[in-house]
Design a protein around this motif. Sequence first.
Motif, PDB file in Angstrom:
ATOM      1  N   ASP A   1      15.613  13.633  10.108  1.00 39.95           N
ATOM      2  CA  ASP A   1      14.762  13.978   8.971  1.00 39.95           C
ATOM      3  C   ASP A   1      13.436  13.231   9.076  1.00 39.95           C
ATOM      4  N   VAL A   2      12.350  13.922   8.721  1.00 44.10           N
ATOM      5  CA  VAL A   2      11.020  13.305   8.640  1.00 44.10           C
ATOM      6  C   VAL A   2      10.357  13.843   7.381  1.00 44.10           C
ATOM      7  N   ILE A   3       9.911  12.930   6.525  1.00 46.43           N
ATOM      8  CA  ILE A   3       9.152  13.347   5.348  1.00 46.43           C
ATOM      9  C   ILE A   3       7.845  12.576   5.330  1.00 46.43           C
ATOM     10  N   SER A   4       6.792  13.242   4.895  1.00 46.73           N
ATOM     11  CA  SER A   4       5.463  12.633   4.833  1.00 46.73           C
ATOM     12  C   SER A   4       4.840  12.941   3.488  1.00 46.73           C
ATOM     13  N   GLY A   5       3.971  12.048   3.064  1.00 45.55           N
ATOM     14  CA  GLY A   5       3.270  12.246   1.800  1.00 45.55           C
ATOM     15  C   GLY A   5       2.754  10.921   1.289  1.00 45.55           C
ATOM     16  N   ASP A   6       2.308  10.910   0.067  1.00 45.00           N
ATOM     17  CA  ASP A   6       1.901   9.670  -0.585  1.00 45.00           C
ATOM     18  C   ASP A   6       3.006   9.332  -1.574  1.00 45.00           C
ATOM     19  N   PHE A   7       3.874   8.404  -1.180  1.00 44.94           N
ATOM     20  CA  PHE A   7       5.045   8.068  -1.981  1.00 44.94           C
ATOM     21  C   PHE A   7       4.827   6.855  -2.875  1.00 44.94           C
ATOM     22  N   GLY A   8       3.592   6.384  -2.980  1.00 44.61           N
ATOM     23  CA  GLY A   8       3.333   5.191  -3.771  1.00 44.61           C
ATOM     24  C   GLY A   8       3.807   3.950  -3.041  1.00 44.61           C
ATOM     25  N   THR A   9       3.942   2.856  -3.750  1.00 45.76           N
ATOM     26  CA  THR A   9       4.332   1.592  -3.119  1.00 45.76           C
ATOM     27  C   THR A   9       5.827   1.302  -3.242  1.00 45.76           C
TER      28      THR A   9
ATOM     29  N   VAL B   1       0.872  -1.180   0.000  1.00 49.27           N
ATOM     30  CA  VAL B   1       0.000   0.000   0.000  1.00 49.27           C
ATOM     31  C   VAL B   1       0.905   1.225   0.000  1.00 49.27           C
ATOM     32  N   PRO B   2       0.372   2.417  -0.255  1.00 47.11           N
ATOM     33  CA  PRO B   2       1.244   3.590  -0.322  1.00 47.11           C
ATOM     34  C   PRO B   2       2.042   3.837   0.959  1.00 47.11           C
ATOM     35  N   ILE B   3       3.283   4.245   0.756  1.00 49.04           N
ATOM     36  CA  ILE B   3       4.177   4.597   1.854  1.00 49.04           C
ATOM     37  C   ILE B   3       3.798   6.002   2.320  1.00 49.04           C
ATOM     38  N   ARG B   4       3.689   6.183   3.633  1.00 49.39           N
ATOM     39  CA  ARG B   4       3.193   7.442   4.193  1.00 49.39           C
ATOM     40  C   ARG B   4       4.288   8.323   4.772  1.00 49.39           C
ATOM     41  N   THR B   5       5.204   7.761   5.567  1.00 45.99           N
ATOM     42  CA  THR B   5       6.265   8.560   6.183  1.00 45.99           C
ATOM     43  C   THR B   5       7.592   7.810   6.174  1.00 45.99           C
ATOM     44  N   VAL B   6       8.669   8.603   6.157  1.00 45.79           N
ATOM     45  CA  VAL B   6      10.021   8.068   6.292  1.00 45.79           C
ATOM     46  C   VAL B   6      10.728   8.964   7.309  1.00 45.79           C
ATOM     47  N   GLU B   7      11.342   8.332   8.305  1.00 42.72           N
ATOM     48  CA  GLU B   7      12.046   9.065   9.355  1.00 42.72           C
ATOM     49  C   GLU B   7      13.477   8.550   9.438  1.00 42.72           C
ATOM     50  N   LEU B   8      14.412   9.463   9.680  1.00 42.44           N
ATOM     51  CA  LEU B   8      15.817   9.104   9.818  1.00 42.44           C
ATOM     52  C   LEU B   8      16.293   9.545  11.197  1.00 42.44           C
ATOM     53  N   TYR B   9      16.980   8.637  11.901  1.00 44.36           N
ATOM     54  CA  TYR B   9      17.457   8.899  13.262  1.00 44.36           C
ATOM     55  C   TYR B   9      18.968   8.697  13.329  1.00 44.36           C
ATOM     56  N   TRP B  10      19.630   9.530  14.136  1.00 45.62           N
ATOM     57  CA  TRP B  10      21.060   9.399  14.413  1.00 45.62           C
ATOM     58  C   TRP B  10      21.213   9.345  15.925  1.00 45.62           C
ATOM     59  N   ASN B  11      21.679   8.232  16.443  1.00 45.41           N
ATOM     60  CA  ASN B  11      21.850   8.030  17.883  1.00 45.41           C
ATOM     61  C   ASN B  11      20.584   8.394  18.663  1.00 45.41           C
ATOM     62  N   GLY B  12      19.437   8.025  18.127  1.00 45.19           N
ATOM     63  CA  GLY B  12      18.154   8.232  18.797  1.00 45.19           C
ATOM     64  C   GLY B  12      17.495   9.562  18.529  1.00 45.19           C
ATOM     65  N   GLY B  13      18.200  10.499  17.940  1.00 41.16           N
ATOM     66  CA  GLY B  13      17.623  11.811  17.631  1.00 41.16           C
ATOM     67  C   GLY B  13      17.131  11.880  16.198  1.00 41.16           C
ATOM     68  N   VAL B  14      16.016  12.545  15.996  1.00 43.38           N
ATOM     69  CA  VAL B  14      15.441  12.674  14.656  1.00 43.38           C
ATOM     70  C   VAL B  14      16.298  13.619  13.816  1.00 43.38           C
TER      71      VAL B  14
END
Length: 131
Positions: free
Chosen positions: A82-90, A67-80
């Motif tokens: 980058d966060v991106i949200s949207g409809d990224f397709g499958t 199903v469509p991907i909604r969010t992608v988050e990137l963490y470094w040593n537990g801290g956020v």
Amino acid sequence: EGPVLTWIAANVPNPQAVNQLIPEGAALAGAPVVYFSPPLAVSLERPKNGDFVISAVSVDAAITAGVPIRTVELYWNGGVIDVISGDFGTSFIYKNTVIPKIVELQNLLAIVAADTAGSQVRKEIILFKRP
């Protein structure tokens, strides 16, 4: 035959249908059957587990879902980072170059993806500070 079957018989309107296969293309309550195939998955292409870093880290990840991907988050040593949200397709390719504020001797890089069905998957790797 047991507490589960007793509960089903008392609470499910059509207990004979429990554990029965749903035919391909069948509908439930007027809605089409949705198949979540393939499941949500993250493949971290770069960096690789155990790589050495100095400061900037190039991150390349391939994310796939049924199903469509909604969010992608990137963490470094537990801290956020980058966060991106949207409809990224499958299928989505995540690319980013990040510069963490602090690079420890050992660092945890994590990428978390979520889809519109509510599934979430996390991929973690360890990166080392170049001596």
